[in-house]
Design a protein around this motif. Structure first.
Motif, PDB file in Angstrom:
ATOM      1  N   LYS A   1       0.826  -1.206   0.000  1.00 15.25           N
ATOM      2  CA  LYS A   1       0.000   0.000   0.000  1.00 15.25           C
ATOM      3  C   LYS A   1       0.863   1.260   0.000  1.00 15.25           C
ATOM      4  O   LYS A   1       0.517   2.268  -0.616  1.00 15.25           O
ATOM      5  CB  LYS A   1      -0.955  -0.001   1.188  1.00 15.25           C
TER       6      LYS A   1
ATOM      7  N   GLU B   1       3.734  12.207 -13.701  1.00 20.16           N
ATOM      8  CA  GLU B   1       3.070  11.302 -14.639  1.00 20.16           C
ATOM      9  C   GLU B   1       3.991  10.842 -15.764  1.00 20.16           C
ATOM     10  O   GLU B   1       3.737   9.815 -16.411  1.00 20.16           O
ATOM     11  CB  GLU B   1       1.837  11.977 -15.239  1.00 20.16           C
TER      12      GLU B   1
ATOM     13  N   MET C   1       4.212   5.485  -5.838  1.00 12.71           N
ATOM     14  CA  MET C   1       4.069   5.574  -7.298  1.00 12.71           C
ATOM     15  C   MET C   1       3.118   6.715  -7.676  1.00 12.71           C
ATOM     16  O   MET C   1       3.326   7.404  -8.674  1.00 12.71           O
ATOM     17  CB  MET C   1       3.553   4.258  -7.865  1.00 12.71           C
ATOM     18  N   ASP C   2       2.088   6.927  -6.869  1.00 14.17           N
ATOM     19  CA  ASP C   2       1.125   7.999  -7.155  1.00 14.17           C
ATOM     20  C   ASP C   2       1.767   9.376  -7.033  1.00 14.17           C
ATOM     21  O   ASP C   2       1.319  10.340  -7.676  1.00 14.17           O
ATOM     22  CB  ASP C   2      -0.064   7.915  -6.203  1.00 14.17           C
ATOM     23  N   LEU C   3       2.809   9.482  -6.217  1.00 12.29           N
ATOM     24  CA  LEU C   3       3.471  10.773  -6.000  1.00 12.29           C
ATOM     25  C   LEU C   3       4.433  11.137  -7.137  1.00 12.29           C
ATOM     26  O   LEU C   3       4.823  12.297  -7.271  1.00 12.29           O
ATOM     27  CB  LEU C   3       4.235  10.754  -4.674  1.00 12.29           C
TER      28      LEU C   3
ATOM     29  N   ASP D   1       2.316   1.691  -3.567  1.00 16.32           N
ATOM     30  CA  ASP D   1       1.352   2.292  -4.489  1.00 16.32           C
ATOM     31  C   ASP D   1       1.238   3.798  -4.265  1.00 16.32           C
ATOM     32  O   ASP D   1       1.125   4.579  -5.225  1.00 16.32           O
ATOM     33  CB  ASP D   1      -0.026   1.642  -4.308  1.00 16.32           C
ATOM     34  N   LEU D   2       1.280   4.227  -3.013  1.00 14.72           N
ATOM     35  CA  LEU D   2       1.230   5.651  -2.701  1.00 14.72           C
ATOM     36  C   LEU D   2       2.459   6.362  -3.241  1.00 14.72           C
ATOM     37  O   LEU D   2       2.354   7.464  -3.803  1.00 14.72           O
ATOM     38  CB  LEU D   2       1.137   5.844  -1.184  1.00 14.72           C
TER      39      LEU D   2
ATOM     40  N   ARG E   1       6.900   3.806 -14.303  1.00 16.27           N
ATOM     41  CA  ARG E   1       6.514   3.059 -13.108  1.00 16.27           C
ATOM     42  C   ARG E   1       7.081   1.648 -13.203  1.00 16.27           C
ATOM     43  O   ARG E   1       6.741   0.904 -14.138  1.00 16.27           O
ATOM     44  CB  ARG E   1       4.993   2.970 -12.994  1.00 16.27           C
TER      45      ARG E   1
END
Length: 544
Positions: free
Chosen positions: A77, A88, A83-85, A80-81, A92
């Motif tokens: 978890k 774009e 990677m979101d930061l 994933d956070l 990944r």
């Protein structure tokens, strides 16, 4: 500069290592070798770019030696956070997709499948950002199944292990991530080094030439003036993108969007690497693989603020030449389409179509720079002259710089750079003859001319100042150019100077007597030779 040289040297060493692997497995010097090396490079770049960006967010993940283990220990978890930061445009990757993981796993069963599956998954998961579209809209894959290039299946594991070992060794000796904050103008040298073995006949096979760094810098420095924001930059025959990279650096990578077209898959692959290196990942979706002349992707979608191009000068396009000679292409190719010669179809002047395409693709304030063979600027008739007439009559010609001979290592063709500006006007056109500048250096088997940085500055500053410099530049009006049959050659406008030397009447008489004496001596010598020839003829006898 030292860092640039170190980077280039190390990268060339990696290229040579990968070539050695290919040669050891029977893939030396063929198209598959090129695909393998470029794709392995892309995998390496994605690894290092990912690590560089993640470590900016979490420096505690440590150096190259500990990064993989620390990253692997992060809970799902939290991963994933993280990677979101990321931005774009950052790739990944998962811990098991890193070079370090594959290196540690190379003794597992069926390693070639693991290797191919890893690259395939990276390709699928990053397709939105890193894939290149074709004219039809289909996206290519980032990676092929590289092990399949080895026909003997028993050697595939060994081949993939050898590739990973080379990347792993390089990761610890010299990582690309140290350079992601730099300007990568020197990547052009790496591209040339990598592709030269696959470009036979001095560029004839693929019609690819490498724009020298000096020419790229001069073009960018002349085109970009003042504070430029939110502009669209385009190259219809982009190659590795060296002209666009220099242009983007001058404008600012975050102030421009890159658009490009090229028929070569090979060039598109190298451009993708170049965009990653140059903080222009956001423009990768705009890289289109297509035949720009026959199937232009952007023709009706965009008009551009800046266009740069070093198009192929000659190429056989007879297969689709008749398709171009129709009403729907009339507006774009206003000056005409070169005919198919009876012999040497490969000599068809395709660059004339690119010039017309570029003129059509500029917006109302657009600027362009096009590398052309110097013969274009003085041709007395034909398509060349019709294009020059349009540029002059519309007031779109900003100037021309004729470059030194042999400035391109791969071709001896003399080149000039055509500068177009839709707002140039008709009063001050700068024509420059820089053919006498530069110094000759040995480049492999070839001689090439290299401009110094001082000479580059002199060209750019003279052009911007619209300054007439003896034996270098003239500033002329449209009317003067029309009077010279629309010639863009600076030399035809240089003032002819006759030097006069003051002498006395006595000195004049002495010189004249000297000429008369010399002539008498020559006449006497001639008479003696005539007598000798006549005497020899009389001594010739007939023998049966």
């Amino acid at each position: 500069m030292t860092q640039d040289i170190t980077y280039t040297t190390k990268t060339k060493q990696l290229i040579d290592s990968l070539k050695s692997v290919c040669a050891n497995y029977g893939l030396g010097n063929d198209g598959n070798e090129f695909k393998i090396i470029t794709q392995v490079f892309l995998y390496k770049f994605l690894n290092d770019k990912f690590r560089f960006e993640v470590k900016k967010l979490k420096p505690e993940l440590g150096d190259n030696n500990s990064f993989y283990e620390n990253l692997k220990a992060i809970q799902a978890k939290h991963y994933d956070l993280l990677m979101d930061l990321l931005d774009e445009n950052v790739p990944r990757l998962k811990p098991h997709q890193l070079i370090s993981h594959l290196y540690n796993s190379q003794n597992s069963e069926d390693f070639a499948k693991t290797f191919d599956d890893t690259l395939r998954d990276i390709s699928i998961e990053n397709a939105d950002v890193f894939s290149i579209k074709s004219f039809s809209g289909a996206k290519d894959k980032l990676f092929d199944e590289l092990s399949n290039y080895i026909t003997d299946s028993s050697q595939r594991d060994g081949f993939c292990k050898a590739l990973i070992n080379k990347l792993f060794e390089f990761s610890f000796e010299e990582s690309f991530e140290n350079y992601f904050t730099e300007k990568y103008d020197f990547f052009k040298d790496i591209f040339e080094y990598l592709i030269k073995d696959y470009n036979s006949d001095s560029g004839g096979k693929y019609a690819e030439y490498y724009t020298p760094n000096a020419v790229s810098r001069i073009i960018a420095d002349i085109l970009v003036e003042g504070d430029v924001k939110k502009v669209k930059c385009y190259d219809p025959s982009v190659g590795s993108g060296s002209l666009l990279m220099s242009l983007a650096h001058n404008i600012g990578e975050d102030r421009c969007t890159i658009y490009s077209e090229d028929i070569s898959q090979k060039s598109s692959t190298m451009l993708r690497l170049n965009l990653i290196l140059n903080n222009l990942t956001h423009s990768i979706p705009n890289v289109i693989k297509t035949n720009t002349i026959a199937e232009p992707y952007y023709l009706e979608k965009h008009k551009f603020d800046y266009i740069v191009s070093n198009p192929p000068f000659k190429l056989d396009f007879s297969d689709f030449r008749e398709d171009l000679d129709t009403d729907r292409f009339k507006e774009r190719f206003f000056a005409g389409i070169p005919n198919v010669p009876k012999t040497k179809k490969e000599s068809m002047a395709i660059y004339l179509l690119f010039i017309q395409h570029i003129m059509y693709s500029l917006n109302d304030q657009g600027k362009a720079a096009i590398v052309v063979p110097t013969g274009f600027i003085t041709a007395q008739s034909g398509i060349e002259k019709k294009i020059r007439e349009r540029l002059i009559d519309k007031g779109w010609l900003r100037g021309v710089v004729s470059m030194p001979s042999n400035i391109f290592a791969s071709t001896g063709t003399n080149v000039s750079v055509l500068f177009i500006d839709k707002e140039a006007g008709k009063d001050q056109v700068v024509l420059m003859d820089a053919s006498k500048l530069g110094e000759t250096v040995k480049d492999g088997k070839n001689q090439r001319t290299v401009l110094t940085r001082e000479e580059e500055r002199k060209i750019v500053e003279t052009f911007h100042a619209k300054e007439a410099v003896e034996d270098l530049s003239v500033v002329v009006s449209v009317e003067e150019i029309k009077a010279k049959n629309y010639s863009f050659s600076a030399g035809q406008y240089f003032e002819v100077k006759i030097e006069y030397i003051e002498i006395t009447a006595e000195e004049f008489a002495e010189k004249l007597n000297g000429f008369e004496t010399k002539l008498n001596e020559l006449f006497a010598e001639g008479n003696a030779l005539d007598l000798e020839i006549k005497k020899n003829l009389q001594n010739i006898k007939f023998n049966k």
